[in-house]
Write a protein that holds these residues in place. Structure first.
Motif, PDB file in Angstrom:
ATOM      1  N   ALA A 202     -23.567 -10.408  11.481  1.00 20.58           N
ATOM      2  CA  ALA A 202     -23.936  -9.071  11.957  1.00 20.58           C
ATOM      3  C   ALA A 202     -24.558  -8.197  10.881  1.00 20.58           C
ATOM      4  CB  ALA A 202     -22.692  -8.369  12.518  1.00 20.58           C
ATOM      5  N   ILE A 203     -24.576  -8.673   9.638  1.00 16.69           N
ATOM      6  CA  ILE A 203     -25.100  -7.870   8.522  1.00 16.69           C
ATOM      7  C   ILE A 203     -26.415  -8.457   8.042  1.00 16.69           C
ATOM      8  CG2 ILE A 203     -24.636  -7.057   6.178  1.00 16.69           C
ATOM      9  CD1 ILE A 203     -21.622  -7.328   6.887  1.00 16.69           C
ATOM     10  N   ASP A 204     -27.457  -7.642   8.059  1.00 15.80           N
ATOM     11  CA  ASP A 204     -28.780  -8.068   7.594  1.00 15.80           C
ATOM     12  C   ASP A 204     -28.797  -7.961   6.065  1.00 15.80           C
ATOM     13  OD1 ASP A 204     -31.430  -8.436   6.958  1.00 15.80           O
ATOM     14  OD2 ASP A 204     -32.206  -7.207   8.589  1.00 15.80           O
ATOM     15  N   LYS A 205     -28.583  -9.074   5.398  1.00 13.34           N
ATOM     16  CA  LYS A 205     -28.434  -9.056   3.944  1.00 13.34           C
ATOM     17  C   LYS A 205     -29.755  -8.769   3.225  1.00 13.34           C
ATOM     18  CE  LYS A 205     -24.619 -12.328   4.429  1.00 13.34           C
ATOM     19  NZ  LYS A 205     -24.817 -12.444   5.904  1.00 13.34           N
TER      20      LYS A 205
ATOM     21  N   ASP B 140     -26.926 -11.421  18.290  1.00 10.77           N
ATOM     22  CA  ASP B 140     -26.443 -12.039  19.534  1.00 10.77           C
ATOM     23  C   ASP B 140     -25.316 -13.027  19.255  1.00 10.77           C
ATOM     24  OD1 ASP B 140     -28.198 -10.600  21.067  1.00 10.77           O
ATOM     25  OD2 ASP B 140     -29.740 -12.169  21.115  1.00 10.77           O
ATOM     26  N   LEU B 141     -25.498 -13.864  18.253  1.00  8.61           N
ATOM     27  CA  LEU B 141     -24.457 -14.822  17.889  1.00  8.61           C
ATOM     28  C   LEU B 141     -23.207 -14.099  17.417  1.00  8.61           C
ATOM     29  CD1 LEU B 141     -23.342 -17.634  17.315  1.00  8.61           C
ATOM     30  CD2 LEU B 141     -24.607 -17.617  15.136  1.00  8.61           C
ATOM     31  N   ALA B 142     -23.381 -13.045  16.627  1.00  8.77           N
ATOM     32  CA  ALA B 142     -22.237 -12.285  16.123  1.00  8.77           C
ATOM     33  C   ALA B 142     -21.423 -11.701  17.278  1.00  8.77           C
ATOM     34  CB  ALA B 142     -22.719 -11.175  15.194  1.00  8.77           C
ATOM     35  N   ARG B 143     -22.118 -11.158  18.263  1.00 11.15           N
ATOM     36  CA  ARG B 143     -21.414 -10.566  19.409  1.00 11.15           C
ATOM     37  C   ARG B 143     -20.702 -11.631  20.230  1.00 11.15           C
ATOM     38  NH1 ARG B 143     -26.280  -6.323  21.086  1.00 11.15           N
ATOM     39  NH2 ARG B 143     -25.806  -4.772  19.456  1.00 11.15           N
ATOM     40  N   ARG B 144     -21.303 -12.799  20.396  1.00 11.15           N
ATOM     41  CA  ARG B 144     -20.655 -13.880  21.141  1.00 11.15           C
ATOM     42  C   ARG B 144     -19.383 -14.331  20.427  1.00 11.15           C
ATOM     43  NH1 ARG B 144     -25.932 -15.976  21.620  1.00 11.15           N
ATOM     44  NH2 ARG B 144     -25.444 -17.714  20.213  1.00 11.15           N
ATOM     45  N   LEU B 145     -19.472 -14.457  19.112  1.00 12.55           N
ATOM     46  CA  LEU B 145     -18.303 -14.889  18.339  1.00 12.55           C
ATOM     47  C   LEU B 145     -17.173 -13.869  18.444  1.00 12.55           C
ATOM     48  CD1 LEU B 145     -20.164 -16.213  15.182  1.00 12.55           C
ATOM     49  CD2 LEU B 145     -18.695 -17.597  16.665  1.00 12.55           C
ATOM     50  N   LEU B 146     -17.512 -12.577  18.385  1.00 16.96           N
ATOM     51  CA  LEU B 146     -16.482 -11.552  18.487  1.00 16.96           C
ATOM     52  C   LEU B 146     -15.860 -11.555  19.887  1.00 16.96           C
ATOM     53  CD1 LEU B 146     -15.407  -9.509  16.405  1.00 16.96           C
ATOM     54  CD2 LEU B 146     -16.727  -7.751  17.584  1.00 16.96           C
ATOM     55  N   THR B 147     -16.676 -11.790  20.905  1.00 18.52           N
ATOM     56  CA  THR B 147     -16.161 -11.892  22.276  1.00 18.52           C
ATOM     57  C   THR B 147     -15.216 -13.073  22.407  1.00 18.52           C
ATOM     58  OG1 THR B 147     -18.130 -10.837  23.230  1.00 18.52           O
ATOM     59  CG2 THR B 147     -16.811 -12.226  24.691  1.00 18.52           C
TER      60      THR B 147
ATOM     61  N   ASP C 106     -24.099   2.444  -6.300  1.00 16.06           N
ATOM     62  CA  ASP C 106     -24.728   1.336  -5.582  1.00 16.06           C
ATOM     63  C   ASP C 106     -23.730   0.635  -4.661  1.00 16.06           C
ATOM     64  OD1 ASP C 106     -23.404   0.500  -7.847  1.00 16.06           O
ATOM     65  OD2 ASP C 106     -24.938  -0.911  -8.499  1.00 16.06           O
ATOM     66  N   PHE C 107     -22.457   0.525  -5.085  1.00  9.61           N
ATOM     67  CA  PHE C 107     -21.443  -0.042  -4.202  1.00  9.61           C
ATOM     68  C   PHE C 107     -21.219   0.867  -2.999  1.00  9.61           C
ATOM     69  CE2 PHE C 107     -19.187  -2.455  -7.899  1.00  9.61           C
ATOM     70  CZ  PHE C 107     -20.260  -3.327  -7.955  1.00  9.61           C
ATOM     71  N   GLN C 108     -21.290   2.173  -3.217  1.00  9.86           N
ATOM     72  CA  GLN C 108     -21.161   3.127  -2.112  1.00  9.86           C
ATOM     73  C   GLN C 108     -22.297   2.923  -1.115  1.00  9.86           C
ATOM     74  OE1 GLN C 108     -18.733   5.706  -1.755  1.00  9.86           O
ATOM     75  NE2 GLN C 108     -19.612   6.138   0.258  1.00  9.86           N
ATOM     76  N   ALA C 109     -23.508   2.746  -1.623  1.00 11.66           N
ATOM     77  CA  ALA C 109     -24.663   2.546  -0.733  1.00 11.66           C
ATOM     78  C   ALA C 109     -24.523   1.253   0.057  1.00 11.66           C
ATOM     79  CB  ALA C 109     -25.952   2.530  -1.559  1.00 11.66           C
ATOM     80  N   VAL C 110     -24.032   0.205  -0.597  1.00 11.66           N
ATOM     81  CA  VAL C 110     -23.818  -1.070   0.100  1.00 11.66           C
ATOM     82  C   VAL C 110     -22.757  -0.905   1.178  1.00 11.66           C
ATOM     83  CG1 VAL C 110     -22.875  -3.398  -0.163  1.00 11.66           C
ATOM     84  CG2 VAL C 110     -24.589  -2.563  -1.772  1.00 11.66           C
ATOM     85  N   ALA C 111     -21.653  -0.245   0.841  1.00 10.57           N
ATOM     86  CA  ALA C 111     -20.568  -0.053   1.810  1.00 10.57           C
ATOM     87  C   ALA C 111     -21.038   0.753   3.015  1.00 10.57           C
ATOM     88  CB  ALA C 111     -19.386   0.635   1.127  1.00 10.57           C
ATOM     89  N   GLU C 112     -21.820   1.782   2.775  1.00 11.41           N
ATOM     90  CA  GLU C 112     -22.330   2.594   3.886  1.00 11.41           C
ATOM     91  C   GLU C 112     -23.283   1.786   4.762  1.00 11.41           C
ATOM     92  OE1 GLU C 112     -24.033   6.037   2.084  1.00 11.41           O
ATOM     93  OE2 GLU C 112     -22.082   6.920   1.570  1.00 11.41           O
ATOM     94  N   PHE C 113     -24.090   0.922   4.148  1.00  8.72           N
ATOM     95  CA  PHE C 113     -24.988   0.068   4.920  1.00  8.72           C
ATOM     96  C   PHE C 113     -24.189  -0.894   5.792  1.00  8.72           C
ATOM     97  CE2 PHE C 113     -27.530  -3.680   5.680  1.00  8.72           C
ATOM     98  CZ  PHE C 113     -28.764  -3.165   6.022  1.00  8.72           C
TER      99      PHE C 113
ATOM    100  N   SER D 136     -22.579   0.880   8.692  1.00  5.25           N
ATOM    101  CA  SER D 136     -23.554   1.173   9.748  1.00  5.25           C
ATOM    102  C   SER D 136     -23.895  -0.069  10.565  1.00  5.25           C
ATOM    103  CB  SER D 136     -24.822   1.764   9.124  1.00  5.25           C
ATOM    104  OG  SER D 136     -25.830   1.954  10.099  1.00  5.25           O
ATOM    105  N   GLN D 137     -24.064  -1.197   9.891  1.00  2.00           N
ATOM    106  CA  GLN D 137     -24.422  -2.437  10.582  1.00  2.00           C
ATOM    107  C   GLN D 137     -23.305  -2.892  11.530  1.00  2.00           C
ATOM    108  OE1 GLN D 137     -27.282  -5.218   9.274  1.00  2.00           O
ATOM    109  NE2 GLN D 137     -28.039  -3.239   9.956  1.00  2.00           N
ATOM    110  N   LEU D 138     -22.068  -2.809  11.076  1.00  2.00           N
ATOM    111  CA  LEU D 138     -20.953  -3.263  11.903  1.00  2.00           C
ATOM    112  C   LEU D 138     -20.725  -2.342  13.091  1.00  2.00           C
ATOM    113  CD1 LEU D 138     -18.460  -4.425   9.128  1.00  2.00           C
ATOM    114  CD2 LEU D 138     -19.891  -5.853  10.599  1.00  2.00           C
ATOM    115  N   ARG D 139     -20.968  -1.052  12.892  1.00  2.00           N
ATOM    116  CA  ARG D 139     -20.835  -0.121  14.016  1.00  2.00           C
ATOM    117  C   ARG D 139     -21.946  -0.354  15.036  1.00  2.00           C
ATOM    118  NH1 ARG D 139     -21.571   4.601  11.553  1.00  2.00           N
ATOM    119  NH2 ARG D 139     -19.369   4.894  11.086  1.00  2.00           N
ATOM    120  N   GLN D 140     -23.166  -0.514  14.533  1.00  2.00           N
ATOM    121  CA  GLN D 140     -24.318  -0.679  15.418  1.00  2.00           C
ATOM    122  C   GLN D 140     -24.314  -2.026  16.129  1.00  2.00           C
ATOM    123  OE1 GLN D 140     -28.086   0.054  13.491  1.00  2.00           O
ATOM    124  NE2 GLN D 140     -29.177  -1.333  14.872  1.00  2.00           N
ATOM    125  N   ASN D 141     -23.972  -3.085  15.417  1.00  2.00           N
ATOM    126  CA  ASN D 141     -24.137  -4.436  15.958  1.00  2.00           C
ATOM    127  C   ASN D 141     -22.888  -5.006  16.620  1.00  2.00           C
ATOM    128  OD1 ASN D 141     -26.785  -4.411  14.985  1.00  2.00           O
ATOM    129  ND2 ASN D 141     -26.177  -5.245  13.005  1.00  2.00           N
TER     130      ASN D 141
END
Length: 236
Positions: free
Chosen positions: A132-135, A174-181, A203-210, A213-218
């Motif tokens: 779910a995280i776009d690295k 899509d795969l991430a959501r199926r796995l969580l389901t 920089d760790f703060q920026a990574v954590a915020e990203f 956001s990704q986990l909430r959105q996806n």
């Protein structure tokens, strides 16, 4: 780290404090205030080219912008490990840019999940977070391009690394959501509150915020961020 096993077996944590430190580098650690300051002296028994300076004083300054300010003021001869924002600030200053030296370092930074506790004891949940995280976007946006996505623990160039033989974990919502389901949390329903602890660097703060956001959105999963001073984070 590669350490003297006999010394660690005999002295435990005291093996890493003067005068017990046993190493083969060009300098010897002779004094320290943990996570604050370190004094090194030239190692007369060093097997390679002898150091050109007799003594090095290292001061730990967690905030990169404070590092840069003290460097500008002439307090430091060298600063290193800049965060992304300070690196860009240096790049925009013609004088500082001429003094800048960069090179890849053999380091991997990762987010650890407590896989002995629910819900992370379910491999499907861990895989869902991973997909779910776009690295690539994380490196581009949160780190301003300073780094590359890691798909193995050992980075390229380190003996034992298999980075060149492993296929990257794809960003696949899509795969991430199926796995969580499949793990019983369709659309994130019923997923417990998650707290992410990390060392309080910008920089760790920026990574954590990203990541938040990704986990909430996806995945519709809420993550609470808890930055900790480096000394506290490293001792927990």
């Amino acid at each position: 780290w590669v350490v003297d096993r006999a010394g660690v077996d005999r002295l435990a944590k005291r093996a890493f404090a003067p005068p017990n430190v046993n190493a083969t580098g060009a300098f010897r650690l002779v004094r320290q205030v943990a996570d604050n300051s370190y004094t090194f002296e030239a190692n007369r028994r060093y097997f390679g080219t002898k150091p050109k300076v007799s003594r090095v004083e290292v001061t730990i300054v967690p905030d990169a912008s404070a590092q840069l300010a003290r460097y500008r003021a002439g307090e430091f001869d060298v600063i290193q490990n800049l965060d992304a924002a300070t690196y860009l600030q240096v790049q925009r200053d013609s004088q500082l840019r001429r003094q800048l030296r960069t090179k890849p370092i053999l380091r991997t930074v990762w987010i650890n999940m407590s896989n002995d506790k629910r819900p992370f004891n379910d491999r499907r949940v861990r895989r869902a977070f991973n997909h779910a995280i776009d690295k690539s976007a994380l490196v581009r946006i949160a780190l301003r391009g300073l780094g590359s996505p890691a798909h193995t623990f050992l980075p390229p160039g380190m003996p034992g690394s298999v980075a060149g033989t492993r296929r990257p974990t794809p960003f696949n919502v899509d795969l991430a959501r199926r796995l969580l389901t499949q793990a019983g949390f369709e659309n994130g329903e019923g997923f417990p509150n998650v707290t992410m602890h990390f060392s309080a660097r910008s920089d760790f703060q920026a990574v954590a915020e990203f990541v938040q956001s990704q986990l909430r959105q996806n995945l519709n999963v809420n993550v609470t961020l808890r930055p900790r001073p480096a000394t506290v984070f490293n001792s927990e």
